[in-house]
Design a protein around this motif. Structure first.
Motif, PDB file in Angstrom:
ATOM      1  N   HIS A 142     -53.759 -19.679  37.625  1.00 14.06           N
ATOM      2  CA  HIS A 142     -53.840 -19.642  37.107  1.00 14.06           C
ATOM      3  C   HIS A 142     -52.707 -21.250  36.299  1.00 14.06           C
ATOM      4  CE1 HIS A 142     -56.502 -16.594  35.548  1.00 14.06           C
ATOM      5  NE2 HIS A 142     -56.140 -16.030  36.373  1.00 14.06           N
ATOM      6  N   ALA A 143     -51.641 -21.097  37.434  1.00 10.08           N
ATOM      7  CA  ALA A 143     -50.474 -21.774  37.041  1.00 10.08           C
ATOM      8  C   ALA A 143     -50.764 -22.593  36.604  1.00 10.08           C
ATOM      9  CB  ALA A 143     -49.613 -21.629  38.109  1.00 10.08           C
ATOM     10  N   ALA A 145     -44.439 -27.525  33.730  1.00 10.22           N
ATOM     11  CA  ALA A 145     -45.116 -26.017  32.962  1.00 10.22           C
ATOM     12  C   ALA A 145     -43.751 -25.568  32.854  1.00 10.22           C
ATOM     13  CB  ALA A 145     -45.664 -25.042  34.964  1.00 10.22           C
ATOM     14  N   THR A 146     -44.065 -24.251  32.136  1.00 13.52           N
ATOM     15  CA  THR A 146     -42.908 -23.630  31.591  1.00 13.52           C
ATOM     16  C   THR A 146     -42.768 -22.497  32.870  1.00 13.52           C
ATOM     17  OG1 THR A 146     -43.485 -23.601  29.697  1.00 13.52           O
ATOM     18  CG2 THR A 146     -42.251 -22.070  30.489  1.00 13.52           C
ATOM     19  N   THR A 147     -41.571 -21.943  33.529  1.00 12.09           N
ATOM     20  CA  THR A 147     -41.322 -21.247  34.333  1.00 12.09           C
ATOM     21  C   THR A 147     -40.616 -20.224  33.456  1.00 12.09           C
ATOM     22  OG1 THR A 147     -40.943 -22.151  36.350  1.00 12.09           O
ATOM     23  CG2 THR A 147     -39.921 -20.172  36.744  1.00 12.09           C
ATOM     24  N   LEU A 148     -41.501 -18.425  34.105  1.00  6.43           N
ATOM     25  CA  LEU A 148     -41.056 -17.424  33.726  1.00  6.43           C
ATOM     26  C   LEU A 148     -40.831 -16.839  34.447  1.00  6.43           C
ATOM     27  CD1 LEU A 148     -43.932 -16.865  30.852  1.00  6.43           C
ATOM     28  CD2 LEU A 148     -41.138 -17.772  30.215  1.00  6.43           C
ATOM     29  N   LEU A 153     -44.800 -18.067  37.046  1.00  3.12           N
ATOM     30  CA  LEU A 153     -44.051 -16.770  37.273  1.00  3.12           C
ATOM     31  C   LEU A 153     -43.446 -16.753  38.249  1.00  3.12           C
ATOM     32  CD1 LEU A 153     -47.465 -14.323  35.611  1.00  3.12           C
ATOM     33  CD2 LEU A 153     -45.601 -15.841  34.784  1.00  3.12           C
ATOM     34  N   LEU A 154     -42.072 -16.556  38.018  1.00  2.00           N
ATOM     35  CA  LEU A 154     -41.171 -16.378  39.317  1.00  2.00           C
ATOM     36  C   LEU A 154     -40.390 -14.950  39.802  1.00  2.00           C
ATOM     37  CD1 LEU A 154     -39.756 -17.739  41.128  1.00  2.00           C
ATOM     38  CD2 LEU A 154     -37.390 -18.235  39.811  1.00  2.00           C
ATOM     39  N   GLU A 180     -45.160  -8.818  44.087  1.00  2.00           N
ATOM     40  CA  GLU A 180     -44.949  -9.712  43.784  1.00  2.00           C
ATOM     41  C   GLU A 180     -46.503 -10.930  44.373  1.00  2.00           C
ATOM     42  OE1 GLU A 180     -41.649 -12.612  46.402  1.00  2.00           O
ATOM     43  OE2 GLU A 180     -41.346 -10.717  46.210  1.00  2.00           O
ATOM     44  N   GLY A 181     -47.098  -9.782  45.287  1.00  2.00           N
ATOM     45  CA  GLY A 181     -47.736 -10.424  45.645  1.00  2.00           C
ATOM     46  C   GLY A 181     -49.570 -10.874  44.770  1.00  2.00           C
TER      47      GLY A 181
END
Length: 242
Positions: free
Chosen positions: A36-37, A5-8, A44-45, A26-27
């Protein structure tokens, strides 16, 4: 099962009065990841100043935040409630400086305002006034062609070319770039432009404060209809000024 996966990195930016909203953001990000990941191949980080930054000696605090998380983030979620934040020496607040950097880098920044109830006695009046009257979003600064850049260019023309400033000397400046260079290299011109912009900013604040009820009614109509006729604006001003 593991998946590629791509981490954004998502920067959650806000003044100190919004911890609950930062936690909620954050939640929401965690919930999006769980749903969805895997299918979107995107994770999403969330990153926050209170959990992702360490202090650095002999460095402006906001510079450390910028280097460690702001400039490395891909998306910004900006949150405001009753405070704008503390002046950093570069911008009116740390959150505003972070938003300005995102805008300058052409990275997505989404701004939200909390509607959580607040006791009037808990409001810092100066902070609230700055938030309502002093924000500079939607192109007001940070980039070439922004509202602030255009205002600075017009003020330079008034001061150096149109005889409407503090002096009458004429400078043959034919372009925005030439006027930019004059401001960059002439401290006297910068001071004159800054004084002019400050006077007009204060005048704008007084106008908005005086006609606040009219401004709010006009804004409501624009949100609903996207357009308003001049006659209706004049009628609203008359009615709210009685």
């Amino acid at each position: 099962m593991a998946f590629a996966a791509t981490t954004l990195k998502v920067l959650i930016a806000s003044p100190s009065d919004l911890k609950e909203e930062r936690d909620a953001a954050e939640g929401a990000i965690a919930e999006w990841n769980s749903i969805h990941a895997e299918t979107e191949r995107v994770v999403l980080l969330p990153v926050r100043w209170e959990t992702s930054v360490f202090p650095v000696a002999n460095q402006r605090p906001q510079s450390a935040i910028n280097q460690q998380i702001v400039d490395r983030a891909d998306i910004l979620i900006g949150l405001f409630w009753t405070r704008l934040g503390t002046n950093t020496g570069v911008a009116i607040s740390g959150t505003v400086e972070e938003i300005d950097r995102f805008v300058a880098a052409s990275k997505p920044a989404m701004i939200y305002f909390s509607e959580r109830a607040v006791s009037p006695s808990a409001i810092d009046v100066a902070q609230f006034a700055s938030l309502i009257l002093g924000t500079t979003f939607d192109g007001a600064g940070a980039a070439e062609g922004s509202d602030l850049h255009k205002a600075s260019d017009l003020a330079t023309m008034l001061e150096l070319q149109l005889g409407m400033g503090e002096g009458l000397a004429y400078f043959n400046l034919k372009s925005v770039e030439q006027r930019d260079r004059v401001r960059q290299n002439n401290a006297v011109v910068v001071a004159r432009v800054e004084r002019l912009l400050s006077r007009e900013m204060e005048r704008s604040r007084e106008i908005v404060t005086r006609f606040r009820a009219a401004v709010e009614r006009i804004a409501d109509i624009l949100v609903e209809k996207a357009i308003i006729e001049g006659d209706e604006v004049r009628r609203i001003i008359r009615e709210t000024s009685r």
